[in-house]
Design a protein around this motif. Structure first.
Motif, PDB file in Angstrom:
ATOM      1  N   ASN A   1      53.056  53.116  36.969  1.00 59.86           N
ATOM      2  CA  ASN A   1      53.906  53.604  38.047  1.00 59.86           C
ATOM      3  C   ASN A   1      54.926  54.587  37.482  1.00 59.86           C
ATOM      4  O   ASN A   1      55.603  54.292  36.497  1.00 59.86           O
ATOM      5  CB  ASN A   1      54.647  52.439  38.711  1.00 59.86           C
TER       6      ASN A   1
ATOM      7  N   ARG B   1      59.775  52.797  46.367  1.00 57.24           N
ATOM      8  CA  ARG B   1      59.123  51.901  45.408  1.00 57.24           C
ATOM      9  C   ARG B   1      57.995  51.089  46.045  1.00 57.24           C
ATOM     10  O   ARG B   1      57.207  50.451  45.338  1.00 57.24           O
ATOM     11  CB  ARG B   1      60.150  50.970  44.764  1.00 57.24           C
TER      12      ARG B   1
ATOM     13  N   HIS C   1      52.075  49.908  50.339  1.00 59.76           N
ATOM     14  CA  HIS C   1      52.539  48.703  51.023  1.00 59.76           C
ATOM     15  C   HIS C   1      53.151  49.048  52.382  1.00 59.76           C
ATOM     16  O   HIS C   1      53.965  48.298  52.921  1.00 59.76           O
ATOM     17  CB  HIS C   1      53.525  47.940  50.137  1.00 59.76           C
TER      18      HIS C   1
ATOM     19  N   SER D   1      51.081  46.643  41.571  1.00 57.54           N
ATOM     20  CA  SER D   1      51.193  45.624  40.529  1.00 57.54           C
ATOM     21  C   SER D   1      49.797  45.224  40.085  1.00 57.54           C
ATOM     22  O   SER D   1      48.870  45.159  40.897  1.00 57.54           O
ATOM     23  CB  SER D   1      51.928  44.383  41.062  1.00 57.54           C
ATOM     24  N   GLY D   2      49.652  44.954  38.787  1.00 55.06           N
ATOM     25  CA  GLY D   2      48.364  44.522  38.285  1.00 55.06           C
ATOM     26  C   GLY D   2      48.026  45.184  36.966  1.00 55.06           C
ATOM     27  O   GLY D   2      48.771  46.036  36.474  1.00 55.06           O
TER      28      GLY D   2
ATOM     29  N   GLY E   1      46.014  40.604  45.644  1.00 55.67           N
ATOM     30  CA  GLY E   1      46.316  41.527  44.555  1.00 55.67           C
ATOM     31  C   GLY E   1      46.098  42.977  44.938  1.00 55.67           C
ATOM     32  O   GLY E   1      45.278  43.293  45.799  1.00 55.67           O
ATOM     33  N   ASP E   2      46.830  43.853  44.261  1.00 51.76           N
ATOM     34  CA  ASP E   2      46.802  45.278  44.588  1.00 51.76           C
ATOM     35  C   ASP E   2      45.605  46.013  44.004  1.00 51.76           C
ATOM     36  O   ASP E   2      45.230  47.081  44.494  1.00 51.76           O
ATOM     37  CB  ASP E   2      48.073  45.961  44.066  1.00 51.76           C
ATOM     38  N   THR E   3      45.030  45.492  42.928  1.00 49.28           N
ATOM     39  CA  THR E   3      44.030  46.255  42.177  1.00 49.28           C
ATOM     40  C   THR E   3      42.725  45.478  42.051  1.00 49.28           C
ATOM     41  O   THR E   3      42.655  44.278  42.334  1.00 49.28           O
ATOM     42  CB  THR E   3      44.550  46.569  40.765  1.00 49.28           C
TER      43      THR E   3
ATOM     44  N   ASN F   1      46.146  44.211  50.766  1.00 46.09           N
ATOM     45  CA  ASN F   1      46.975  43.759  49.646  1.00 46.09           C
ATOM     46  C   ASN F   1      46.851  42.266  49.355  1.00 46.09           C
ATOM     47  O   ASN F   1      47.414  41.784  48.371  1.00 46.09           O
ATOM     48  CB  ASN F   1      48.437  44.124  49.917  1.00 46.09           C
TER      49      ASN F   1
END
Length: 286
Positions: free
Chosen positions: A239, A228, A160, A233-234, A205-207, A202
């Motif tokens: 993590n 962090r 990010h 997320s997803g 969604g991240d994935t 991004n």
């Protein structure tokens, strides 16, 4: 009298000096990566480890220097291991990952095809450090990489973006410096929090479906800040903070990629979750 651009070069140099923590200093010729251990195109994946592992270096890194410890670690465990150079700028040897990240993802696309053709595998696993853990997400999301990749494992990835400990926040007070950085090192500009590249990456969604994601971060990261921001997320995401596994692991951004055996043990677990073993401080002896 110095032009305003020349006068601002010291600040640009300072920002780049901080960013150099994104990868190790070059100590080997990246054009001649080792073939006896990794980058061995005659290597055929075993039934125990059926997918080749492709290592993706960080900004200012290359296919050799970033992986002098992790590549042998994985080869010893029976993996076919490969590494590429990407994001080269004309006239800049050794220090790569500086070109536009979408173009770097195209280089990764071609390299994955080359490795799959050589090994006969249908999918690969990707392990990246810093930019190398984030850039493949563009490949997965926009270039069809999700059909060719089983897992993406990032070591301190700047998923990010980063403020380089807030230094990029100073750019608004120095008109023209952001443009100067962007024109000279677009790969660095793309990694700044809020960049157009990261906004597109991004969005939504991240994935992407079908890929397992692992992020391995350190709370002492001085480049990806806050640390962090590396996390995803997803679905199918894990993590990990290395200090949660070993409180006396003091690795920062560079060390987690170069020699952190705690992180490496988590990489091995992510590559073969069916045979995963607990990661502890004793993992440094594995």
């Amino acid at each position: 009298m110095l032009s305003w651009k020349r006068a601002l070069r010291p600040l640009t140099a300072a920002l780049l000096a901080v960013a150099i923590g994104l990868a190790p200093a070059a100590t080997a010729n990246a054009a001649a990566a080792p073939t006896s251990g990794w980058n061995n195109y005659s290597c055929k994946p075993s039934s125990a480890h059926p997918r080749p592992v492709i290592l993706v270096h960080g900004t200012f890194g290359n296919s050799v220097d970033n992986w002098l410890a992790l590549a042998p670690y994985l080869v010893k465990r029976g993996y076919c291991v490969f590494s590429l150079d990407y994001g080269q700028l004309p006239g800049v040897p050794f220090f790569h990952g500086l070109g536009p990240i979408d173009k770097s993802a195209e280089q990764l696309d071609a390299y994955v095809d080359r490795v799959l053709a050589a090994t006969g595998a249908s999918e690969a696993d990707l392990v990246g450090h810093s930019q190398g853990g984030m850039m493949p997400r563009h490949y997965l999301k926009f270039l069809g990489g999700a059909d060719k990749v089983n897992a993406l494992i990032g070591l301190a990835p700047d998923n990010h973006g980063t403020t380089l400990n807030g230094l990029t926040g100073l750019l608004k007070y120095f008109p023209g410096v952001a443009d100067l950085i962007s024109s000279n090192t677009p790969g660095l500009a793309d990694q700044m929090a809020g960049s157009a590249f990261l906004t597109k990456l991004n969005q939504g969604g991240d994935t992407v479906p079908g890929v397992r994601y692992t992020v391995i971060a350190t709370k002492y990261d001085e480049v990806v800040t806050p640390y962090r921001s590396a996390f995803l997320s997803g679905p199918d995401v894990r993590n990990v903070t290395v200090q949660d596994l070993c409180a006396i692991d003091f690795s920062e951004h560079v060390a987690i990629g170069l020699f952190d055996r705690i992180a490496y043990h988590e990489v091995a677990n992510a590559l073969d979750p069916a045979r995963a073993t607990p990661t502890t401080c004793a993992s440094v002896f594995d």
